[in-house]
Design an enzyme around this catalytic site. Sequence first.
Site, PDB file in Angstrom:
ATOM      1  N   PRO A 127       0.751  -1.112   0.007  1.00 48.63           N
ATOM      2  CG  PRO A 127      -1.281  -1.584   1.246  1.00 48.63           C
ATOM      3  CD  PRO A 127       0.419  -2.422   1.298  1.00 48.63           C
TER       4      PRO A 127
ATOM      5  CB  ALA B  99      -0.055   2.892   3.971  1.00 51.14           C
ATOM      6  N   GLY B 100       3.380   4.645   4.942  1.00 48.46           N
ATOM      7  CA  GLY B 100       4.292   4.084   5.465  1.00 48.46           C
ATOM      8  C   GLY B 100       4.605   3.258   5.731  1.00 48.46           C
ATOM      9  CG  LEU B 101       2.323  -0.156   5.113  1.00 44.90           C
ATOM     10  CD1 LEU B 101       1.486  -0.998   4.770  1.00 44.90           C
ATOM     11  CD2 LEU B 101       2.479  -0.691   6.459  1.00 44.90           C
ATOM     12  N   GLY B 102       6.998   2.115   3.615  1.00 42.60           N
ATOM     13  CA  GLY B 102       8.158   1.208   2.888  1.00 42.60           C
ATOM     14  C   GLY B 102       7.512   1.631   1.569  1.00 42.60           C
ATOM     15  CB  SER B 103       5.100   1.796  -0.877  1.00 41.67           C
ATOM     16  OG  SER B 103       5.007   2.219  -2.118  1.00 41.67           O
TER      17      SER B 103
ATOM     18  CB  ALA C  78      12.959   2.933   1.043  1.00 42.46           C
ATOM     19  CB  ALA C  79      10.056  -1.314  -1.368  1.00 47.08           C
TER      20      ALA C  79
ATOM     21  CG  ASP D 159      10.738   3.468   5.236  1.00 47.18           C
ATOM     22  OD1 ASP D 159      11.173   3.377   6.324  1.00 47.18           O
ATOM     23  OD2 ASP D 159       9.836   3.981   4.119  1.00 47.18           O
TER      24      ASP D 159
END
Lengths: 314, 314
Positions: A95, A98-102, A104-105, A146
């Site tokens: 997502p 949302a702070g889920l590191g999208s 940086a990934a 991240d």
Amino acid sequence: MAKGSFEASAPGKVILLGEHFVVFGKPALVMALDRRARVRVKLLELQADNIKVHSLNIPNASPAELQPIKEAAIKAMEFLGLRKGLEITVNSDIPISAGLGSSAAVSVATIAAVGGLFGVRFTKEDLCRLALEAERLVHKNPSGIDPTIATYGGILLFEKGKPPEPVKLDLDFQLIIGNTGIARSTGEMVAKVGLLQLYYPEIFESLLEGAHRLVLEALEALRASDLEGLGRLFNVNHGLLSAIGVSDISLERLVYAARAAGAFGAKLTGGGGGGCMIALAEAGRLDQVVQAIRKAGGEAFIAAPSERGVMLEA
Amino acid sequence: MAKGSFEASAPGKVILLGEHFVVFGKPALVMALDRRARVRVKLLELQADNIKVHSLNIPNASPAELQPIKEAAIKAMEFLGLRKGLEITVNSDIPISAGLGSSAAVSVATIAAVGGLFGVRFTKEDLCRLALEAERLVHKNPSGIDPTIATYGGILLFEKGKPPEPVKLDLDFQLIIGNTGIARSTGEMVAKVGLLQLYYPEIFESLLEGAHRLVLEALEALRASDLEGLGRLFNVNHGLLSAIGVSDISLERLVYAARAAGAFGAKLTGGGGGGCMIALAEAGRLDQVVQAIRKAGGEAFIAAPSERGVMLEA
């Protein structure tokens, strides 16, 4: 020479404990998710300097949203002393916003894929550094957490300026991620926390010390496979994050819904002010917690740690 | 000899900062409210040993609810070496079971009125001690903060085992009290916090240190008439109370509603787990905050500090 296209992927993340305090030199525990960004880069032989970016997940992405991906590709090519035309296609199940590191990934996978395209396998250190440099062009004051977890995967004890320390687990576990759906700005939250430290340095020092001790206790709990203890520490950490002003009512609703549904503990994760929360529960109760979060107005899913960091999928 | 009846009154209270941590020897700031319990005691000449208690505010009060009032009267008579029949009538505008010190205000007023009835004016120290002894028979582990503020009034810096220190104010101010309507058990909350300290003594120590520094900063803010600063400290204190597990979603709703309505700051007050919250705001915005709290499901009213502690109203 380069073959026509190359793909790489990297995982999203959740911060288990220590977000924000990590900016002030304290350790954090961060976990790679079993959700990944896949990036394919294709050489545009006849279009030097032209970088086209598509996201399959955000078909209507604005140029500003795609800029970080371009920056990552440019960083990678600069490092290799090249400048070529590229077509970059992103396909991610992390997502976004949302702070889920999208972000940086995607950066890490882009850099790895660009390297692969030109026959170079970056070291993890280089990958991580290049991704961080690309992120710095876009985000304010990123801690580096991240890109590091997107590169290494697993669970890491992360401290600014130190090599990340992998945490070995005996334990197979899952956690619940709840998304408030409210887009947050980590930069604004970091600035707000910085102001608090300026106003009240001594109080802030006590909170930092508390956060530090929390992370060390959590490390013990993880190593002892004590999910219940880890959950209790989530609750305490959530209070510290509330104390520094980065929670909000959308997060509190999901956090208390998870606890009321029998979670061992729940906390906001990442920058706060919206974004996501996480909860731990015994295996038989995960679905119940997911339902409770949905009923409280959030999106929710079950996630697991992933050992896989960045991967070349040539 | 005693005349037929005697009346005394004492104020309710809110803890501004430091609740729970006060149990562990840290200072707290507590404020007497402009809401009082009035207690009239009447000699029942022909009914030695019979103590009848009526509450005008809780017409259907159970014997258990009225027991603390009886205990207070008995304590006062024991101290005087007497045992007489009494009729005690309580009339209070302090909300009950809300952490606003209703019980201690009634005890203190009862003891003062019993003294007055028999021609004795208790010292404040004696009043406070007798009320605390009476409370101990009923409540678990009271810090002594409630009978102290009911006796002395004003704003006090309170620390267990030390004489209370009056805080002089240049400042006329009001605050908003929001009541979740959820009856709380301070004893349960105190026990929960005690467990946390047992599990995690080092983390807890950092939180205690943070709470201590918060109260000292708040004392400065009060002395400087800096309500905005005091509000900011309310927010931090609320987070620490969340960290030790004594907030709940009913409190969070009211706290965030007050902040969203422009309050300088808001926090739970007292034992937590329901009960009340308080908020500070500029004078022109008090009504707006009251409305926001009501809209979020709470009862709300505006209160001011009162210089008046226990008073004989013969």
